[in-house]
Design an enzyme around this catalytic site. Sequence first.
Site, mmCIF file in Angstrom:
data_model
loop_
_atom_site.group_PDB
_atom_site.id
_atom_site.type_symbol
_atom_site.label_atom_id
_atom_site.label_comp_id
_atom_site.label_asym_id
_atom_site.label_seq_id
_atom_site.Cartn_x
_atom_site.Cartn_y
_atom_site.Cartn_z
ATOM 1 N N TYR A 130 -0.710 -21.516 0.847
ATOM 2 C CA TYR A 130 -1.754 -22.032 1.740
ATOM 3 C C TYR A 130 -3.009 -22.435 0.963
ATOM 4 C CZ TYR A 130 -0.027 -20.639 6.465
ATOM 5 O OH TYR A 130 0.634 -20.531 7.652
ATOM 6 N N ASP A 285 11.067 -23.236 9.392
ATOM 7 C CA ASP A 285 10.005 -22.256 9.099
ATOM 8 C C ASP A 285 10.627 -20.856 9.084
ATOM 9 O OD1 ASP A 285 7.456 -21.557 8.359
ATOM 10 O OD2 ASP A 285 6.573 -21.730 10.352
HETATM 11 ZN ZN ZN Z 1 3.093 -23.057 8.141
#
Ligand code: ZN
Length: 394
Positions: A130, A285
Site C-alpha cells: 500500500y 483479492d
Molecule cells: Zn486492495
Amino acid sequence: MYLIKGAQVFSPVFLGQKDVLIAGSKIVAMAEPDSMSVDGASMYEIDGSGKILMPGLVDSLVHIIGGGGEGGYTTRTPEMHLSDAVCAGVTTLVGVLGTDSITRTLTNLLAKASALQEEGVTVYCHTGSYQVPARTLLDGIDQDLLLIEKFIGVGEVAISDHRSSQPTRQELARLASQARVGGMLSGKAGIVSVHVGDSETCLQPILDVVSATDIPIRQFYPTHINRSQPLLDAGKGYAQLGGYLDLTASTTPEILAAGEVKCATALSELLASGVPASQISLSSDGFASLPDFDEQGNLRGLKVGDLASLLNEMRDAVFIEGVALEDAIRVVTQSPADILKLHNKGRVCVGSDADVLLLDESTLTLETVFARGALMMRDKRLLKAGVFEQDKLS
Ligand code: ZN
C-alpha cells in the site's frame, strides 16, 4: 501426454468442438474432432464431450501469504494453500502485500510464490505494498523488476483510502515512472496495481498523474472498481481514456449492503456502457481480510477473500446478468494475462502453457484442472495438494 477429445473450446474466443493435445507443459496441437491420432503408452485420452474447455484462470491480486491485520494481530489472515487455487480453477496468480508491509515481507512473499510454483501453479509477485514510497527488496522498484524474476509490477499501492499513505501527485508519478522503466528494461509489464478506496476522489489521483506527465494511463491497473456505484461510474470515464479496470470478486452480504456493486453486475454494466472486455478483469483479492467498518471507522468484523469467487462471478455474469460466455471467460483469463504481459497465459492456443479447465457445459461447474500440463483435478477429485494439506486428497 493428454488428448482431450471433443470439448467445446473457448480460447476465450469460441472455436467450436476440438481435440486438444497437451505434451509436457504446453498445448502442442488442436484439431477437428477425431482427426488426431497419437500412439504411445504415455498418452491418456480424456473425454471432453459435454464440456467446455477454457484457459485456467489468471488471478491478478491474491494475498498469498495472508493480509489484513487491520483490527490488530489476531485479524491477520492465514496464508493460502495450493488447493485453494486448484479447486478454484486458478492456475496463474499474482501475489501481493497489502496494508501491512512490516510483518508481511517481500522475502516471505517470494518464498511462498516459489513454493506454490514448485507445487504446480504459476505465481508472479508485485514489489511494494500500500505504501508510497514503496518498500522494495533491492534499491528501488526498477531494481526489483530488473533483477528479481518473479516481480512483474508494484502494488497494490493505495489511493483514495484512509489506509493509504496519501501520496502526492509527484510521489505517485515517481513510483509509476520507476515501474515503467523497470518494466521496459526487463521486458515485463511494470504495471502499477492500484488499490482504490472509498473516498470521493476515486480515480482522480491517477488521472492527475496521467495529465501532468507522459506516463500512459495503461501503466496503472486500478482494482476494487466495483466497491461503490460512484467509483464504478468514474471507471466508465476512465476506461474511455483507455484505462484498465479490475473488479473484485470476493465479497460479503454486509459489504454489498454497504454499497458495493456485485462483481458480475458491475461487469455487465461496464460492458453495456461500451467498455471492451479487453480492458476489464476480475480478481479475487484472495486471502485479503474483508473488513466491515462502522460509521466511526471502527472495525466490526472480518472475513477472508476466496479465490473461488472468480468462477462464481463468471458463472453469475452468464446465468444472471446475460453476459456472453466469451466475454465472461475473457475477463478472468486473457484480459488479465495481456494486461500483465503474460503472453503464454490466459489463452488456449498451440504453444501456450497447458493451463486448461474443463467445465460442465450446462452448469459451468469446474470438473478438471491442468496446470502447466499436469493434471491437478479430475472429475472434481483433487489430485494434487500442497505439502501440508495432503489430507485433502481423497
Ligand atoms: Zn486492495
